[in-house]
Every structure is written in C-alpha cells, then in structure tokens.
Enzyme design. Structure first.
Site: not given
Length: 475
Positions: A279, A309, A464
């Site tokens: 992750e 990201e 998450d």
C-alpha cells in the site's frame, strides 16, 4: 389592480412554480438515479462471497490518531496563515508548518510530514486539548487495514507495537505480534472540508494534512516479531504498509538500508503462492522511493494507491523527480493511462531471479475506483471487488455501514474515455450496471463510480479501508 399587473403577477407566479416543479423533478430523478446505482453496487458486491476465513498478515506500525479541525487547530496553536505556500520535505518550525499547510490545503491534497521539532509537535498536541469535536482513534496503516480485514471476515496477523488500550479497540480475529508498549507514537490529523477557508486560501475538496514526530514506526520496530510468527501463520496474503513513516526521518548512517534489507528478506522468505500487496502513501524523498523500488516494489504482486501517489510513482519510474502535487479530481482516462504505464514499466523490468510480476494495481480516487488484474493471475472477483471498494469509500468517510443516498453524490462523469488517445472508446455510466469491466492486452480493467459522501465524518484511513476491503474478495 390593473389587468396588466394581474397578468404580470400571474406570469411570475407561474414561472416560480415551473422552476420549483422542474427542480423537484430533477431532484427526484437524481435521487432515484443514486438509489439505482447504490442497489446495483450492493448487488455486485454480494456476487462474491467468502467461503472460508482468509488468513492475511499485515505490517507495519501503529499510533494514536488525534483528529481535529485543521484550521481551528492551527489558529489555537497561534500559527497564522502563510502568504507563502512552500513544500517542505520535513518541518522544523511553525513558519514551515504554515507554508506546508498553505501548499496542500487549497488543492485539497492529502499529505503527511515529519516534524523534527519536538517542542512544536508537543505544542500542537496540547492545542488539541481545548478544541471542540476532537476525536482519538487507533491509527497507522497496519491497524486500520487489520481492523477492516477482520470486519470483512479475515483472520489477521499484525506487525505492530501498541499500548494495551489501543489493542483493546482491535477487532476480534486480529493478533498483534509484538508485546504491548507503555507509550505509542501520536499522529495529528488536521482535517478540513470542501470550501474550508484559511486566510486567503479555500480548499477544493475535503482532505487532511498529517504531522507526526514518530520514533518507533520509521524503524519498523515490530519487524522481527512479525517475521518470527509469519511462517507458522501461513497467510494467503501479506500486506506491507506504513513505509512512508521512513520519509525524511533522521536515520543514523546505514540504518535505513539495514531495515529495508531485513524487510526484503522477509518478503523473499514468503512462499510464491502467497500474494504480496504494497500500500503506497505520500512519499517526497526521491532516494527513499528509489530504495523502496529495489527492496519492496519489485517483490510484490499487487499495489494500492490514490490519485496523488500514482503520478508520484510513475514519475519516479520514468526517472524524473517525484510529483509532489497533482490534480485532486483526475479524469478516468488520465488515471487509466497512468495505470497502464506503471503496469507496463514494472512488468518490463528484468524479472529474473527473485522479482515478482505485478498482476494487480488498484487506484482509489474520490470519484471512482479502478483495478487492473493480469489475465490468468490468481486474483478473483474483480468486478465485485471494485464495487466493494466504491461502497467502502462511502461507508468509511460517512462513518456508517449503511449508505444514505441523501448524503451522497456522483462526481464521476456520465461517460468516460478509456484513454486520452485520439478515438478511444467512451463508456457510459449505466445506473443498473455501474461497474464497467473490459479486457485489453494481457489484463482486465474494472472501473466503478463512488457515491461520494457529502457529510464527511472522517477522511483519514480512507485508502487503507478501501484497499483492504477490495483485497478480501480477491484472495
């Protein structure tokens, strides 16, 4: 009253009535559209069921999250709006904190920074004590993912060091590998909503700015305990997360390399039938991201990340500097093109020896979820997993397992191009089949719209939760 005046009043009353009626019709249409999208996503999510309790190991880190209104907290701590938005790799002073917040806040971009100045960090923590609506919660990538995995029906082994009171808020079926600690690291979550104002700045979307002064998480303190229990646990999936805590941390010479080498050895010791997921998070240190590429990214089958990201990783893979800030509302075509590039570059590396082939890539954005799966890989139920990711985004941000369409909206376009290339096919968003899946080359792509929560309870931990929930249906 003259005839003309009466007519005028009647006409304006009629115009108001028609406008009101039209607004009601449009509102009703939108409501029923959202209801159809929701029931279709729920149906897609239910198509895949867990036959057994999957075993998942997840590391690393853990902390106490103190969640507060970012603007109110800065005001309370006496930190005035900066006229000078500047990005800093880490924060040493109140001035740098103001400049960093001013840099990310208007774009509504998530960010996480290490504060090296302990006095400043303690001052910020103290300022939260007298603020209204401050929440304390279990934080850190591994504990947040572990709780979601267990909630969705997994047996979880977690590499983390937590205090006894934080261990208590873990779900049943989560086993912590390290002994409890007396004090845990604290993360301050400066949250803000869409349209929030700070000085002359206005945020484009709800998000958070995270600051910490960690000592335990950056050195992966629970790594050895986690490794010692991993083989016996026999997981179907290993998740690596929390490595952004290493970003700009003042390691003594050689210490970072030593910890990453141990992490790489742990990954290499895992059976090839066990999937490994990494992750991603907000990285700004080019040299760390390059080390992670060698030690971690090239040894995983699956990657999860957000819209900030993805370009960050892609620019590093293409040999340029990290992209610090990118579009908070990217188009589907842009994201899919960047995903294809990451997938192609990572799979065109020399895959001899110990490297794994990337077979899964999940990008979660505010407006939509997108997953690429290699054909013939062991990942299952991609359509259902994409739907589940979308639903989990709303459940987490609204803070409720039940989705209320009166507190949701669609911001994904009514149709999207599959690529920015000229003449690319356009896919319409169908309310009764909102998850679009198709095949290209050696992979399958699925895209699902998100019912974006309009009454935000929390943004921290969103990625998450979404990543963990989608993985549960794919292992």
């Amino acid at each position: 009253m003259g005839h003309g005046l009466k007519c005028g009043v009647a006409v304006s009353f009629f115009a108001v009535f028609v406008a009101y009626w039209y607004r009601q019709q449009v509102g009703n249409e939108l409501d029923s559209r959202l209801e159809t999208v929701l029931s279709s996503l729920l149906r897609a999510e239910r198509k895949a069921d867990l036959k057994r309790r999957p075993r998942v190991a997840v590391g690393f880190g853990g902390c106490l999250d103190i969640v507060a209104d970012g603007v109110a907290l800065l005001k309370k701590a006496g930190i005035k709006p900066s006229k000078n938005p500047v990005h800093h790799n880490y924060i040493t002073s109140a001035e740098q904190l103001a400049e960093s917040f001013a840099y990310f806040f208007p774009a509504g971009a998530a960010s996480e920074r290490f504060i090296s100045n302990e006095t400043l960090f303690r001052k910020l923590v103290k300022a939260t004590q007298s603020l209204p609506r401050v929440r304390w919660s279990l934080g850190g990538n591994a504990p947040v993912m572990a709780n979601r995995l267990a909630k969705e029906g997994c047996e979880v082994l977690m590499g983390s060091r937590l205090t006894p009171d934080l261990i208590e808020v873990l779900q049943e079926h989560v086993t912590v590998t390290s002994k409890p600690v007396v004090e845990t690291d604290i993360h301050l979550i400066l949250e803000y909503s869409t349209g929030a104002k700070w000085g002359k700045f206005v945020s484009r979307r709800a998000n958070r700015f995270i600051v910490h002064h960690d000592s335990s998480n950056p050195i992966l303190e629970s790594l050895e305990d986690f490794q010692s229990q991993l083989q016996q646990f026999k997981p179907s999936l290993l998740i690596i997360s929390g490595l952004q805590m290493m970003d700009n941390f003042p390691f003594r010479p050689g210490h970072l390399e030593e910890r990453l080498r141990l992490l790489q050895n742990l990954m290499l010791s895992i059976d090839s039938t066990t999937g490994i997921h990494f992750e991603m998070a907000s990285f700004v240190d080019n040299s760390l991201l390059n080390k992670l590429f060698t030690r971690v990214i090239s040894h995983v089958d699956s990657l999860g990340m957000n819209e900030q990201e993805l370009p960050n990783l892609l620019s590093m893979l293409k040999g340029s500097n990290i992209t610090i800030l990118s579009d908070p509302y990217p188009r589907v075509a842009n994201v899919l093109d960047q995903m294809r590039d990451v997938y192609r570059i990572l799979n065109s590396q020399d895959l001899t020896g110990t490297h794994r082939r990337l077979t899964r890539l999940h990008v979660h954005t505010l407006a939509f979820q997108a997953i690429i799966i290699a054909k013939g890989s062991s990942w299952r139920n991609t359509m259902s997993a994409t739907a589940k990711a979308s639903l989990t985004a709303n459940r987490h941000v609204c803070g409720s397992p039940d989705i209320d369409t009166s507190k949701a909206k669609l911001i994904m376009d009514d149709s999207f191009s599959v690529s920015r290339e000229q003449g690319s096919k356009k896919i319409p968003l169908k309310e009764n089949r909102p998850v679009s899946c198709w095949e290209e080359y050696d992979y399958e792509i699925c895209v699902a719209p998100v019912l974006v929560c309009t009454e935000v309870y929390q943004t921290v931990g969103g990625g998450d939760n979404v990543s963990a929930a989608s993985l549960v249906l794919q292992i």
